[in-house]
Design an enzyme around this catalytic site. Structure first.
Site, short mmCIF file in Angstrom:
data_model
loop_
_atom_site.label_atom_id
_atom_site.label_comp_id
_atom_site.label_asym_id
_atom_site.label_seq_id
_atom_site.Cartn_x
_atom_site.Cartn_y
_atom_site.Cartn_z
N SER A 269 19.97 -57.55 46.63
CA SER A 269 19.12 -56.37 46.36
C SER A 269 19.14 -55.50 47.60
CB SER A 269 17.69 -56.80 46.07
OG SER A 269 17.01 -57.09 47.28
N ASP A 270 18.63 -54.29 47.51
CA ASP A 270 18.40 -53.56 48.74
C ASP A 270 17.03 -53.96 49.28
OD1 ASP A 270 18.72 -51.93 50.90
OD2 ASP A 270 19.36 -50.18 49.77
N TRP A 271 16.76 -53.52 50.46
CA TRP A 271 15.56 -53.95 51.20
C TRP A 271 14.30 -53.78 50.34
CZ3 TRP A 271 15.15 -54.96 56.75
CH2 TRP A 271 13.83 -55.02 57.22
#
Ligand code: NOJ
Length: 736
Positions: A269-271
């Protein structure tokens, strides 16, 4: 650790999986940020104590932003020596355009159209990063974007899916090399899956609402190219796509990526983007966010605390099947095996190698090479460039002219501040001219940082301006270095204006009043609207942010030791109102000027851009002739053979990017007025000619329909060749 030497990776993974508890499986799907740098909102739940505890329990599969062999060794040691199963961590970092020694920012490098140089730049980045303990980069960003307001265009390959796909492949190859288990190769990550580059109004982290035709034909191809190049990971993105935040998109991750494309790496996932499913109003709490993300095929949670806190419970209460975890963990463990981490978890932690590799002289040469190739000559009236090497008084003016920090660009956490060669330093090496420097104005007030907003200076100091005007008056040539600070583009750096920020335009115009012989060197991370400069300034050089060797590269180009060869990977608009403006637009129903107002245009601006996609000059000139399509009638399964003669008709040896575009005149889905389908970077000596051959295959002649199926339709085509997308040397062919 388990001894599994003689089995295949798949068998080893199966064996290991069979020994893992649910919590340990979830652990592999959990990625924590380290304890120093942050590259997102400050974590709320995590503290160092808890993270160390989780490492010991085997509840962490990966860490990001841990760098340097000593730091990596320490977290890795805990994972392999203190956790029950001793599974090594994969260590991720944003190696976007280098580690310590910096290449040009990616959009700049893309302007080289030199796939070898781009690959080599990624190779250098991987060599340094891997020597510092990193084995996974969050690059390349392959998001196509048509909106220069979006700050992240600096990280990508520009506006075109064909060029973007080639660059994606070159970068993946550069990072991953031929053998991932070598200590100097790292796993790449194609990001951000998908459509992040279409964030509404160019505003960061925003909604995306695009049609299927754009999705399949523009957004997805570079990701597919990366997958075909065996990229090991993908990162999803912060945006929603047509109402579904993509971190929770089964359509993108399960159906397309892992289904149709058969991708067998893993998706991170992104942050905190899993947690943000709540903010988007898509999941009511973390539990639901975990369920949606895992079901949709997001394999690893980056600093989101969603999987680690919720996933095990969801499996235990039967809400999601354990097989979802098994699939994700299998993917993650496989990459770890491929990286050689099970054979030697400390493979990337060789202190002697770290000292040797980081900042190595050969890396400086390599980044200088690609920096020169990234420069685009936008205008050169009366051959003001190249500069004469002796007897000239050169006035160097501008807030970025002697800046050693800004040219490093954004995304460079591991490099040291103020380590770029400034333009002033670069030009100073040409000692037979007299060089004087005045900044004229400041661009930024106070300190600059990757994580904090910048304050643009809007004041004028008359005495500073006067000093600049004084040296300009006495100069034969004025070189002005203007543009954006390196931290004015990049993540969370969207702009509502794409002009020269602060008081730079005023400075430019004031200097112009006293000396018109100006070479404008632009530093920027996005296309800028510089219509006044284009009209008035005789020479304009697009020098982006070129990394560590910026000043040397600029000087070599200004003095003609390198003949510029870059071509724009993104259209430069005349003004912001034209945005989004891109070369591969559709015809519209009223494309042509009428004798009344009823056609597709603006009443206050031309339709054409300031500089088209693919545009860039050289100190020499090229002529295109003998353009031929060898089989003007072909069946849809046949290749089309094309050739063109290119001649260097000017006074210098030089390089040209020969570009081939097609137009499919009538389609069941309307086709763009032009689409890049081939290019070749050639080098021609003064007076030399070469015949360049192109072949259009089924891969270039078709398109995706709105069901995502690739089709080739019979019919009439036009084909164009030239040194940029606005050239109209045209031929035709028919597919029957
Ligand atoms: C957020 C960015 O969108 C992404 O590109 C980056 O890799 C991560 N943060 C990690 O720093």
């Amino acid at each position: 650790m388990i001894d599994t030497k003689n089995e295949t990776i798949s068998e080893k993974v199966t064996l290991l999986l069979s020994k893992m508890t649910i919590e340990e499986k979830v652990g592999q799907m959990n990625q924590y940020n380290g304890f120093w740098d942050v590259t997102g909102p400050t974590p709320q739940n995590g503290n160092a104590k808890k993270k160390y505890e989780h490492l010991r329990k085997g509840w962490v599969g990966s860490m990001l932003n841990v760098r340097g062999t000593e730091n990596v060794r320490e977290v890795q040691r805990i994972a392999v020596e203190e956790s029950r199963l001793g599974i090594p961590l994969i260590i991720g970092f944003d190696v976007i355009h280098g580690y310590k020694t910096l290449s040009p920012i990616p959009i700049a490098e893309s302007a080289s159209w030199d796939l070898k140089a781009i690959e080599n730049s990624a190779r250098v980045a991987a060599t340094e990063a891997s020597a510092a303990g990193i084995n996974w980069t969050f690059a390349p960003m392959v998001d196509i974007s048509r909106d220069p307001r979006w700050g992240r265009v600096m990280e990508g390959g520009g506006e075109d899916p064909f060029l973007g796909s080639k660059i994606a492949q070159a970068r993946v190859k550069g990072f991953q090399g031929d053998d991932l288990s070598k200590p100097n190769t790292i796993a790449a990550c194609a990001k951000h899956f998908a459509a992040y580059g279409f964030s509404e109004a160019g505003k960061e982290y925003n909604s995306v609402d695009i049609g299927t035709s754009t999705l399949y034909n523009v957004v997805l191809p570079p990701f597919k190219a990366a997958v075909d190049s065996n990229v090991k990971t993908l990162m999803n993105s912060f945006n929603e796509l047509n109402g579904v935040p993509v971190t929770g998109s089964s359509f993108l991750q399960r159906e397309i990526l892992k289904g149709k494309w058969n991708f067998n790496g893993f998706v991170v996932s992104d942050w905190a983007s899993m947690r943000e499913l709540i903010e988007w109003g898509h999941a009511k709490d973390k539990k639901e966010a975990a369920k949606i993300a895992a079901t949709a095929g997001s394999d690893m949670d980056m600093e989101g605390y969603v999987y680690i806190e919720e996933l095990a419970k969801l499996v235990k209460d039967g809400t999601i099947k354990e097989s979802i975890l098994d699939d994700a963990v299998r993917r993650i463990l496989t990459v770890k095996y491929e990286l050689g981490l099970f054979d030697n978890p400390f493979l990337y932690c060789d202190e002697t190698n770290e000292k040797e590799q980081i900042g190595n002289e050969a890396h400086h040469e390599a980044v200088l090479d690609v920096a020169k190739k990234s420069i685009v000559l936008l205008k050169n009236e009366n051959n003001l460039l190249p500069l004469k090497k002796s007897g000239q008084k050169i006035a160097l003016i501008g807030p970025l002219a002697n800046d050693k920090n800004s040219p490093l660009g954004s995304w460079r956490l591991a490099s040291d501040d103020n380590t770029a060669v400034s333009v002033y330093e670069g030009l100073s090496k040409y000692k037979e001219n007299t060089l004087s420097f005045e900044k004229g104005i400041d661009l930024i007030e106070g300190n600059t940082s990757f994580t904090q907003p910048l304050k643009v200076n809007n004041t004028i100091n008359t005495s500073e301006i006067n000093k600049a005007l004084q040296i300009a008056k006495n100069a034969d040539v004025v070189v002005m270095v203007l543009g954006e600070h390196g931290f004015q583009s990049g993540e969370a750096r969207s702009r509502t204006e794409i002009d020269l920020p602060g008081r730079q335009q005023e400075l430019l115009e004031k200097v112009y009043e006293v000396n018109k012989n100006i070479v404008l060197v632009l530093n920027n991370g996005r296309p800028l609207a510089i219509e006044w400069a284009d009209k008035n300034i005789p020479a304009i050089v697009e020098a982006w942010q070129l990394g560590t060797q910026t000043g040397n590269a600029v000087a070599e180009v200004l003095y003609g030791d390198y003949n510029p060869s870059g071509k724009l990977p993104m259209t430069f608009p005349r003004n912001l109102g034209q945005v989004p403006i891109y070369y591969n637009h559709k015809s519209t129903g009223r494309p042509n000027p009428e004798n009344n107002v009823f056609w597709s245009h603006y009443i206050d601006s031309e339709n054409s851009p300031l500089y088209p996609f693919g545009y860039g000059l050289s100190y020499t000139t090229f002529k295109y002739s003998d353009f031929k399509v060898h089989n003007k009638k072909a069946s849809i399964n046949e290749d089309i053979k094309i050739s063109v003669k290119v001649s260097n008709t000017g006074n210098y040896d030089g390089k040209e990017v020969v570009q081939l575009y097609i137009r499919d005149l009538f389609g069941s889905i309307t086709r763009p007025v032009k689409e890049l389908k081939g290019f070749e970077l050639i080098e021609l000596k003064k007076g030399e000619s070469k015949v360049i051959d192109f072949t259009l295959t089924k891969n270039e002649l078709g398109f995706f329909n709105n069901q995502g199926e690739y089709i080739i339709e019979p019919g009439d085509f036009e084909v164009f060749v030239g040194g940029n997308s606005a050239e109209n040397l045209k031929e035709t062919f028919v597919l029957e």
